[in-house]
Write an enzyme that holds these catalytic residues in place. Structure first.
Site, PDB file in Angstrom:
ATOM      1  CB  VAL A  65      12.881  24.460   9.637  1.00 20.15           C
ATOM      2  CG1 VAL A  65      12.138  24.975  10.857  1.00 20.15           C
ATOM      3  CG2 VAL A  65      12.077  24.673   8.364  1.00 20.15           C
ATOM      4  CG  ASN A  91       3.000  24.109  12.500  1.00 19.05           C
ATOM      5  OD1 ASN A  91       1.916  23.781  12.032  1.00 19.05           O
ATOM      6  ND2 ASN A  91       3.406  25.381  12.552  1.00 19.05           N
ATOM      7  CE1 TYR A 156       2.049  23.037   1.974  1.00 20.90           C
ATOM      8  CE2 TYR A 156       0.183  21.771   1.163  1.00 20.90           C
ATOM      9  CZ  TYR A 156       0.813  22.470   2.176  1.00 20.90           C
ATOM     10  OH  TYR A 156       0.197  22.574   3.405  1.00 20.90           O
ATOM     11  CE  LYS A 160       2.990  20.538   4.399  1.00 17.49           C
ATOM     12  NZ  LYS A 160       3.423  20.755   5.791  1.00 17.49           N
TER      13      LYS A 160
HETATM   14  N1  NAD Z   1      -3.672  26.228   6.647  1.00 20.67           N
HETATM   15  C1  NAD Z   1      -4.028  25.093   6.065  1.00 20.67           C
HETATM   16  O1  NAD Z   1      -5.097  24.978   5.466  1.00 20.67           O
HETATM   17  C2  NAD Z   1      -3.134  23.891   6.152  1.00 20.67           C
HETATM   18  C3  NAD Z   1      -3.629  22.676   5.677  1.00 20.67           C
HETATM   19  C4  NAD Z   1      -2.845  21.555   5.740  1.00 20.67           C
HETATM   20  C5  NAD Z   1      -1.569  21.643   6.262  1.00 20.67           C
HETATM   21  N2  NAD Z   1      -1.095  22.836   6.715  1.00 20.67           N
HETATM   22  C6  NAD Z   1       0.247  22.859   7.243  1.00 20.67           C
HETATM   23  O2  NAD Z   1       0.214  23.319   8.570  1.00 20.67           O
HETATM   24  C7  NAD Z   1       1.445  23.983   8.876  1.00 20.67           C
HETATM   25  C8  NAD Z   1       1.132  25.376   9.415  1.00 20.67           C
HETATM   26  O3  NAD Z   1       0.420  26.076   8.426  1.00 20.67           O
HETATM   27  P1  NAD Z   1      -0.294  27.487   8.696  1.00 20.67           P
HETATM   28  O4  NAD Z   1      -1.476  27.523   7.806  1.00 20.67           O
HETATM   29  O5  NAD Z   1      -0.437  27.721  10.151  1.00 20.67           O
HETATM   30  O6  NAD Z   1       0.811  28.463   8.059  1.00 20.67           O
HETATM   31  P2  NAD Z   1       1.205  29.984   8.397  1.00 20.67           P
HETATM   32  O7  NAD Z   1       1.707  30.534   7.099  1.00 20.67           O
HETATM   33  O8  NAD Z   1       0.085  30.684   9.097  1.00 20.67           O
HETATM   34  O9  NAD Z   1       2.432  29.807   9.415  1.00 20.67           O
HETATM   35  C9  NAD Z   1       3.622  29.180   8.994  1.00 20.67           C
HETATM   36  C10 NAD Z   1       4.643  29.177  10.095  1.00 20.67           C
HETATM   37  O10 NAD Z   1       5.832  28.520   9.607  1.00 20.67           O
HETATM   38  C11 NAD Z   1       6.935  29.375   9.783  1.00 20.67           C
HETATM   39  N3  NAD Z   1       7.934  29.161   8.742  1.00 20.67           N
HETATM   40  C12 NAD Z   1       7.803  29.305   7.400  1.00 20.67           C
HETATM   41  N4  NAD Z   1       8.979  29.051   6.794  1.00 20.67           N
HETATM   42  C13 NAD Z   1       9.869  28.727   7.774  1.00 20.67           C
HETATM   43  C14 NAD Z   1      11.250  28.383   7.792  1.00 20.67           C
HETATM   44  N5  NAD Z   1      11.960  28.312   6.662  1.00 20.67           N
HETATM   45  N6  NAD Z   1      11.842  28.148   8.986  1.00 20.67           N
HETATM   46  C15 NAD Z   1      11.130  28.242  10.147  1.00 20.67           C
HETATM   47  N7  NAD Z   1       9.830  28.563  10.187  1.00 20.67           N
HETATM   48  C16 NAD Z   1       9.202  28.808   9.020  1.00 20.67           C
HETATM   49  C17 NAD Z   1       6.369  30.789   9.726  1.00 20.67           C
HETATM   50  O11 NAD Z   1       7.278  31.717  10.313  1.00 20.67           O
HETATM   51  C18 NAD Z   1       5.079  30.576  10.522  1.00 20.67           C
HETATM   52  O12 NAD Z   1       5.395  30.579  11.897  1.00 20.67           O
HETATM   53  C19 NAD Z   1       2.243  23.988   7.569  1.00 20.67           C
HETATM   54  O13 NAD Z   1       3.149  22.921   7.573  1.00 20.67           O
HETATM   55  C20 NAD Z   1       1.184  23.783   6.516  1.00 20.67           C
HETATM   56  O14 NAD Z   1       1.714  23.210   5.347  1.00 20.67           O
HETATM   57  C21 NAD Z   1      -1.853  23.952   6.664  1.00 20.67           C
END
Ligand code: NAD
Length: 248
Positions: A65, A91, A156, A160
């Site tokens: 991305v 996402n 991070y 965010k």
């Molecule tokens: N898990 C949590 O507690 C949490 C809390 C707050 C926010 N978030 C946010 O939610 C979103 C999803 O998190 P998650 O926990 O499902 O993460 P995850 O690690 O399970 O999945 C991350 C996804 O992003 C993709 N990705 C990573 N780098 C990429 C790149 N350079 N180009 C394209 N795709 C890329 C990965 O391939 C994967 O599909 C993120 O933005 C994360 O910051 C997560």
């Protein structure tokens, strides 16, 4: 993929919250296009398999991305094939945790490039086609950490918090164009991202959640889906917190 189905583009759809979002939109029969950047296609293929079982047409692409050029090219392909994008969910996200004193330039750059520039790249590309039809929904996944900060996550948190400012600015720019732009800020959600946390940090986080439990990816997906529904027609520039009370 055509006709009256909504066309939904989701970044980071191979697993975790992104996968749950893909599956939620699939329940209405939307056409799903997701990107991921996992080293292999195992998780992306699992998501495609689940979408296939639900009888929806779906496509996946491995794409970084943070690459402006690759994202532009990807959107040209999407528009050529499907003519439009109705919903964009930004996402994809990564963590590159370190205390500030130990944080390398590369750790800083990676987090900002993927988490923030990635949102810029996708939003800019999707907006072009949404403006033409004067309709669209953009939902950006931020984090509670962007609001309250977190030790070891200055990069991070900055990315965010940046998403929140970006969301509000773009919402203002697009308000008269039939496009809403909102952010969802999850708390602590059960995915691979949080499984890798040291046990101590995990327990510390859990003890701060008033509802006393970690969130489920589906609970975030429901809010994203609602923001993309007609029920949220008059909502733009907002950050919706889905965090069990961790931040109020
Ligand atoms: N898990 C949590 O507690 C949490 C809390 C707050 C926010 N978030 C946010 O939610 C979103 C999803 O998190 P998650 O926990 O499902 O993460 P995850 O690690 O399970 O999945 C991350 C996804 O992003 C993709 N990705 C990573 N780098 C990429 C790149 N350079 N180009 C394209 N795709 C890329 C990965 O391939 C994967 O599909 C993120 O933005 C994360 O910051 C997560």
């Amino acid at each position: 993929m055509s006709g009256s189905k909504r066309i939904v583009v989701i970044t980071g759809g191979s697993k975790g919250i992104g996968r749950a979002i893909c599956l939620r939109f699939a329940r209405e029969g939307a056409g799903i296009i997701f990107v991921h950047y996992d080293p292999d296609d195992i998780k992306a293929n699992e998501t495609l398999g689940l979408l296939d079982k639900m009888g929806v047409e779906a496509k996946a692409k491995k794409l970084d991305v943070s690459s402006f050029g690759d994202v532009e090219e990807f959107f040209q392909e999407v528009i050529r094939e499907f003519q439009r994008v109705d919903v964009l969910v930004n996402n994809a996200g990564i963590t590159r945790d370190a205390f500030l004193m130990r944080m390398s330039e590369d750790q800083w750059d990676q987090a900002l490039l993927v988490n923030l520039k990635g949102v810029f790249n996708f939003t800019k590309a999707a907006t072009r086609s949404m403006i033409k039809v004067r309709s669209g929904r953009i939902i950006n996944i931020s984090s509670v950490v962007g609001q309250i900060g977190n030790i070891g996550q200055s990069n991070y948190a900055a990315s965010k918090a940046g998403i929140m400012g970006f969301t509000k600015s773009v919402a203002l720019e697009l308000a008269t164009r039939g496009i809403t732009v909102n952010a969802v800020a999850p708390g602590f959600v059960d995915t691979e991202m949080t499984k890798n946390l040291p046990e101590k940090a995990r327990e510390a986080f859990l003890s701060r959640i008033p509802m006393g439990r970690i969130g489920k990816p589906d609970e975030v997906a429901e809010t994203v889906y609602w923001l993309a529904s007609d029920s949220a027609n008059y909502i733009t520039g907002q950050v919706i917190h889905v965090n069990g009370g961790l931040y109020m």
